[in-house]
Design a protein around this motif. Structure first.
Motif, PDB file in Angstrom:
ATOM      1  N   THR A  38       0.843  -1.191   0.000  1.00 52.34           N
ATOM      2  CA  THR A  38       0.000   0.000   0.000  1.00 52.34           C
ATOM      3  C   THR A  38       0.882   1.246   0.000  1.00 52.34           C
ATOM      4  OG1 THR A  38      -0.114   0.110   2.424  1.00 52.34           O
ATOM      5  CG2 THR A  38      -1.839  -1.170   1.303  1.00 52.34           C
ATOM      6  N   SER A  39       0.247   2.402   0.097  1.00 44.32           N
ATOM      7  CA  SER A  39       0.938   3.686   0.253  1.00 44.32           C
ATOM      8  C   SER A  39       0.176   4.509   1.281  1.00 44.32           C
ATOM      9  CB  SER A  39       0.978   4.460  -1.077  1.00 44.32           C
ATOM     10  OG  SER A  39       1.883   3.867  -1.973  1.00 44.32           O
ATOM     11  N   ASP A  40       0.819   5.553   1.766  1.00 46.33           N
ATOM     12  CA  ASP A  40       0.200   6.525   2.668  1.00 46.33           C
ATOM     13  C   ASP A  40       0.207   7.863   1.934  1.00 46.33           C
ATOM     14  OD1 ASP A  40       0.149   4.532   4.717  1.00 46.33           O
ATOM     15  OD2 ASP A  40       2.245   4.981   5.163  1.00 46.33           O
ATOM     16  N   PRO A  41      -0.698   8.045   0.949  1.00 47.55           N
ATOM     17  CA  PRO A  41      -0.594   9.171   0.030  1.00 47.55           C
ATOM     18  C   PRO A  41      -1.114  10.509   0.558  1.00 47.55           C
ATOM     19  CG  PRO A  41      -2.448   7.816  -0.563  1.00 47.55           C
ATOM     20  CD  PRO A  41      -1.772   7.130   0.581  1.00 47.55           C
ATOM     21  N   TYR A  42      -0.500  11.554   0.026  1.00 42.90           N
ATOM     22  CA  TYR A  42      -1.007  12.918   0.174  1.00 42.90           C
ATOM     23  C   TYR A  42      -0.587  13.686  -1.074  1.00 42.90           C
ATOM     24  CZ  TYR A  42       3.723  14.468   1.565  1.00 42.90           C
ATOM     25  OH  TYR A  42       5.082  14.747   1.595  1.00 42.90           O
ATOM     26  N   VAL A  43      -1.243  14.817  -1.320  1.00 39.45           N
ATOM     27  CA  VAL A  43      -0.950  15.646  -2.492  1.00 39.45           C
ATOM     28  C   VAL A  43      -0.406  16.983  -2.025  1.00 39.45           C
ATOM     29  CG1 VAL A  43      -1.970  16.863  -4.473  1.00 39.45           C
ATOM     30  CG2 VAL A  43      -2.693  14.541  -3.928  1.00 39.45           C
ATOM     31  N   ARG A  44       0.647  17.445  -2.713  1.00 39.72           N
ATOM     32  CA  ARG A  44       1.236  18.759  -2.424  1.00 39.72           C
ATOM     33  C   ARG A  44       0.990  19.669  -3.622  1.00 39.72           C
ATOM     34  NH1 ARG A  44       7.481  18.894  -1.851  1.00 39.72           N
ATOM     35  NH2 ARG A  44       7.309  18.948  -4.110  1.00 39.72           N
ATOM     36  N   ILE A  84       1.279  19.880  -9.112  1.00 42.64           N
ATOM     37  CA  ILE A  84       0.539  18.936  -8.272  1.00 42.64           C
ATOM     38  C   ILE A  84       1.406  17.693  -8.164  1.00 42.64           C
ATOM     39  CG2 ILE A  84      -1.551  17.549  -8.067  1.00 42.64           C
ATOM     40  CD1 ILE A  84      -2.919  19.583  -9.918  1.00 42.64           C
ATOM     41  N   GLU A  85       1.802  17.352  -6.939  1.00 42.72           N
ATOM     42  CA  GLU A  85       2.661  16.180  -6.754  1.00 42.72           C
ATOM     43  C   GLU A  85       2.084  15.296  -5.666  1.00 42.72           C
ATOM     44  OE1 GLU A  85       7.383  14.989  -6.560  1.00 42.72           O
ATOM     45  OE2 GLU A  85       6.812  17.080  -6.273  1.00 42.72           O
ATOM     46  N   CYS A  86       2.048  14.013  -5.931  1.00 43.45           N
ATOM     47  CA  CYS A  86       1.543  13.031  -4.978  1.00 43.45           C
ATOM     48  C   CYS A  86       2.731  12.330  -4.320  1.00 43.45           C
ATOM     49  CB  CYS A  86       0.648  12.024  -5.690  1.00 43.45           C
ATOM     50  SG  CYS A  86      -0.204  10.894  -4.573  1.00 43.45           S
ATOM     51  N   PHE A  87       2.675  12.183  -3.006  1.00 41.57           N
ATOM     52  CA  PHE A  87       3.749  11.550  -2.237  1.00 41.57           C
ATOM     53  C   PHE A  87       3.207  10.414  -1.396  1.00 41.57           C
ATOM     54  CE2 PHE A  87       5.469  15.769  -2.940  1.00 41.57           C
ATOM     55  CZ  PHE A  87       6.819  15.553  -3.113  1.00 41.57           C
ATOM     56  N   ASP A  88       4.106   9.496  -1.060  1.00 32.18           N
ATOM     57  CA  ASP A  88       3.851   8.480  -0.047  1.00 32.18           C
ATOM     58  C   ASP A  88       4.551   8.964   1.219  1.00 32.18           C
ATOM     59  OD1 ASP A  88       3.291   5.867   1.198  1.00 32.18           O
ATOM     60  OD2 ASP A  88       5.458   5.601   1.028  1.00 32.18           O
ATOM     61  N   TYR A  89       3.785   9.161   2.285  1.00 30.13           N
ATOM     62  CA  TYR A  89       4.343   9.615   3.554  1.00 30.13           C
ATOM     63  C   TYR A  89       5.161   8.496   4.187  1.00 30.13           C
ATOM     64  CZ  TYR A  89       4.611  10.865   8.466  1.00 30.13           C
ATOM     65  OH  TYR A  89       5.070  11.134   9.735  1.00 30.13           O
ATOM     66  N   ASP A  90       6.363   8.843   4.654  1.00 35.10           N
ATOM     67  CA  ASP A  90       7.219   7.901   5.371  1.00 35.10           C
ATOM     68  C   ASP A  90       7.547   8.474   6.741  1.00 35.10           C
ATOM     69  OD1 ASP A  90       7.406   5.945   3.374  1.00 35.10           O
ATOM     70  OD2 ASP A  90       8.995   7.042   2.361  1.00 35.10           O
TER      71      ASP A  90
END
Length: 123
Positions: A38-44, A84-90
């Motif tokens: 999975t991922s822990d996504p958020y958008v910046r 617009i950039e999507c990240f996986d939170y670590d």
């Protein structure tokens, strides 16, 4: 590819300049960046070359997140671009980029509404 939905994007002329209001709706089929698949996504969201950015909330362990968050950004110049950039939170280390897209705002009408799906290229 991953898909981020952005809706109701509009610019408004205000007393203190122009503002861009947009809503980040959801992500679909995001890349799994964590060990559990999975991922822990958020958008910046970032205007132009600014160091400042706005972010959605992190949605844990999800490849199809729904944010439904509205942002109001001040435009310094009408010819800026929106990244617009999507990240996986670590929790440890730096967050992993899942992909990004840049939208040129130059030439947009002062007041418009746009309902659109943005595809974001992954690396």
């Amino acid at each position: 590819w991953l898909q981020i939905e952005v809706a109701a994007m509009q610019t408004k002329e205000m007393k203190d300049g122009h503002r861009l209001q947009l809503t980040v709706l959801a992500g679909k089929n995001l890349m799994a960046a964590d060990r559990g698949g999975t991922s822990d996504p958020y958008v910046r969201l970032r205007l132009g070359d600014s160091k400042e950015a706005l972010k959605t909330k992190v949605i844990k362990k999800n490849l199809n997140p729904e944010w439904n968050e509205t942002f109001d950004l001040k435009l310094e110049r009408l010819h800026e671009s929106l990244t617009i950039e999507c990240f996986d939170y670590d929790l440890m280390g730096s967050d992993d980029s899942l992909g990004k897209s840049r939208i040129r705002l130059k030439g947009c009408k002062m007041s418009f509404e746009l309902f659109v799906h943005y595809g974001i290229c992954t690396f």
